[in-house]
Design an enzyme around this catalytic site. Structure first.
Site, mmCIF file in Angstrom:
data_model
loop_
_atom_site.group_PDB
_atom_site.id
_atom_site.type_symbol
_atom_site.label_atom_id
_atom_site.label_comp_id
_atom_site.label_asym_id
_atom_site.label_seq_id
_atom_site.Cartn_x
_atom_site.Cartn_y
_atom_site.Cartn_z
ATOM 1 N N ASN A 68 -61.184 22.179 23.012
ATOM 2 C CA ASN A 68 -59.729 22.015 22.979
ATOM 3 C C ASN A 68 -58.999 23.329 23.227
ATOM 4 O O ASN A 68 -57.891 23.333 23.776
ATOM 5 C CB ASN A 68 -59.301 21.410 21.640
ATOM 6 N N CYS A 81 -58.875 9.028 26.154
ATOM 7 C CA CYS A 81 -59.692 8.071 25.422
ATOM 8 C C CYS A 81 -58.833 7.159 24.554
ATOM 9 O O CYS A 81 -57.693 7.467 24.234
ATOM 10 C CB CYS A 81 -60.718 8.813 24.563
ATOM 11 N N ARG A 126 -50.583 8.440 21.639
ATOM 12 C CA ARG A 126 -50.413 9.866 21.924
ATOM 13 C C ARG A 126 -49.425 10.106 23.066
ATOM 14 O O ARG A 126 -49.765 10.651 24.115
ATOM 15 C CB ARG A 126 -51.765 10.512 22.233
ATOM 16 N N ASP A 182 -60.659 14.835 13.924
ATOM 17 C CA ASP A 182 -61.821 14.844 14.804
ATOM 18 C C ASP A 182 -63.150 14.932 14.061
ATOM 19 O O ASP A 182 -64.211 14.919 14.685
ATOM 20 C CB ASP A 182 -61.722 15.999 15.812
ATOM 21 N N ARG A 184 -68.171 15.009 27.216
ATOM 22 C CA ARG A 184 -66.822 15.573 27.225
ATOM 23 C C ARG A 184 -66.643 16.632 26.138
ATOM 24 O O ARG A 184 -65.761 17.473 26.256
ATOM 25 C CB ARG A 184 -65.786 14.468 27.030
#
Length: 422
Positions: A23, A118, A123, A308, A400
């Site tokens: 990220n 995803c 979002r 996460d 990913r």
């Protein structure tokens, strides 16, 4: 399509190296668009999302060179030839929206497709757009694209986010570096990735104060120059692998791990009966007894418990002594891994944004399907401690966000292999 076969075979012992943060890197890469001089990133993770961002930057005319087996990225935007981020690339990854602020700040115009990503919640990008409008941008949404312009350049302004947004804070921060005057960003995200971005921009000549707090102040400068910057450790990969010995037993050292990146997570591990100690090279993790204790978890923006790591924590609590309650406050639809854990014998009851997990003696291996990045690795963790074999399908999600997951777990004694699809 590839799958991963996991066989539970007891405690794990050894060392796992932790990569640079996905990220963070996905945010740092668009920063190259702010300057016509080279930006070099070290400690870059080798992931499919990084390749997607490389493709996107290349489509804009930026040059991206991957060195040292992908761990060093050298980028140059001295000759941007295109200011349109096309849907066919942007749809693959939500972080693509982060090219909007830098292009607009540098050249006064940009066209960026609304992103994909995803399936763990809506979002929306409205906070990104609201922030840029506060800096004087003129925006028009049509045909699935954001058409943005600032003919006279961006101007410093006051941005007050109604809710904390990491991506919107990042876009606003990058845009503000070249805006004329002073920008104040309030209710800013405080994540380590924000601090890392601010440090990189500072190396490029930006004037930023307050990164890591709720208020960030940026004094715009005329231009930014080149720099070299190391990508911060991936706190989500770190937390994920910290759970491996917590679930299976044994003792694992996470090389490059930093306690300050996962403080709230470590507090919950301690409450559950898992010991985390700092070493000269990172963090060492082991559980204090044969079973962990049930704990309640609520996901929150940093410095709270990371959303996460919620799926991975659920895998741990599936065999804990007692009843745990996990409350997801960041993203809707983020309990899609629960039905797959239930297939493995977990006792989980989901109601809206809350999951109640009653620990069972042991999980049993089963064929399961990954639904997103973090869900996929939670199923692998569960499989490590389950009786028999667990076959995880749709593992392209893993690529990913986790580099060499099979190799890293094999290195500490896990029985795991990747099976190539036909």
């Amino acid at each position: 399509m590839d799958s991963i076969l996991v066989t539970g075979n007891g405690p794990l012992n050894g060392q796992i190296p932790i990569a640079g943060a996905k990220n963070a890197c996905l945010t740092l890469m668009p920063a190259t668009l702010l300057s016509d001089e080279p930006l070099t990133l070290t400690n870059a993770p080798r992931l499919s999302d990084i390749r997607t961002m490389t493709e996107l930057l290349g489509s804009l005319g930026a040059e991206v060179c991957s060195l040292q087996d992908g761990q060093v990225l050298t980028m140059s935007s001295h000759n941007l030839s295109n200011h349109k981020a096309d849907y066919e690339i942007v749809r693959k990854m939500r972080a693509s929206i982060l090219v909007l602020g830098p292009m607009l700040a540098r050249d006064g115009h940009a066209i960026v497709s609304l992103p994909g990503g995803c399936a763990i919640g809506a979002r929306p990008v409205d906070l990104h757009l609201r922030a840029l409008e506060a800096l004087g941008a003129e925006l028009d949404l049509r045909d699935g694209y954001v058409h943005a312009k600032a003919p006279g350049g961006l101007k410093g302004g006051h941005i007050d986010f109604p809710v904390v947004s990491v991506g919107a804070t990042e876009n606003a921060l990058m845009a503000a570096t070249l805006a004329r005057g002073t920008t104040v960003i309030e209710n800013a995200a405080r994540e380590p990735e924000i601090v890392d971005l601010a440090e990189c921009l500072g190396r490029m000549g930006a004037q930023i104060e307050g990164a890591g707090t709720g208020t960030i102040t940026v004094q715009g400068v005329e231009r930014l120059h080149g720099a070299t910057h190391p990508v911060v450790t991936d706190r989500i990969e770190l937390g994920t692998y910290m759970l491996a010995p917590a679930i299976c037993g044994g003792e694992v050292e996470l090389l490059g791990g930093r306690y300050d990146l996962v403080g709230a997570f470590c507090d919950k591990l301690d409450e559950a009966g898992v010991e985390v100690t700092e070493t000269a090279n990172g963090l060492r993790v082991k559980r204090r007894s044969d079973h962990v204790r049930a704990v309640n978890v609520t996901t929150e923006p940093f410095p709270g418990f990371p959303t996460d790591l919620q799926a991975q924590m659920m895998a741990l609590l599936a065999t804990a002594d007692g009843v745990s309650v996990l409350e997801e406050t960041i993203f809707e639809n983020r309990f899609m891994h629960a039905p797959e854990l239930i297939r493995m014998g977990a006792d989980i009851d989901v109601h809206g944004g809350t999951a109640t997990v009653t620990g069972v003696e042991r999980l049993k291996g089963a064929p399961v399907m990954a639904t997103d990045l973090r869900a996929s690795v939670s199923l692998i963790l569960a499989g490590l401690a389950a009786e028999g074999e667990t076959l995880v399908s749709r593992v392209y999600h893993l690529d990913r966000g986790y580099e060499h997951v099979v190799r890293k777990l094999q290195g500490v004694g896990a029985k795991i292999e990747r099976i190539k699809g036909k």
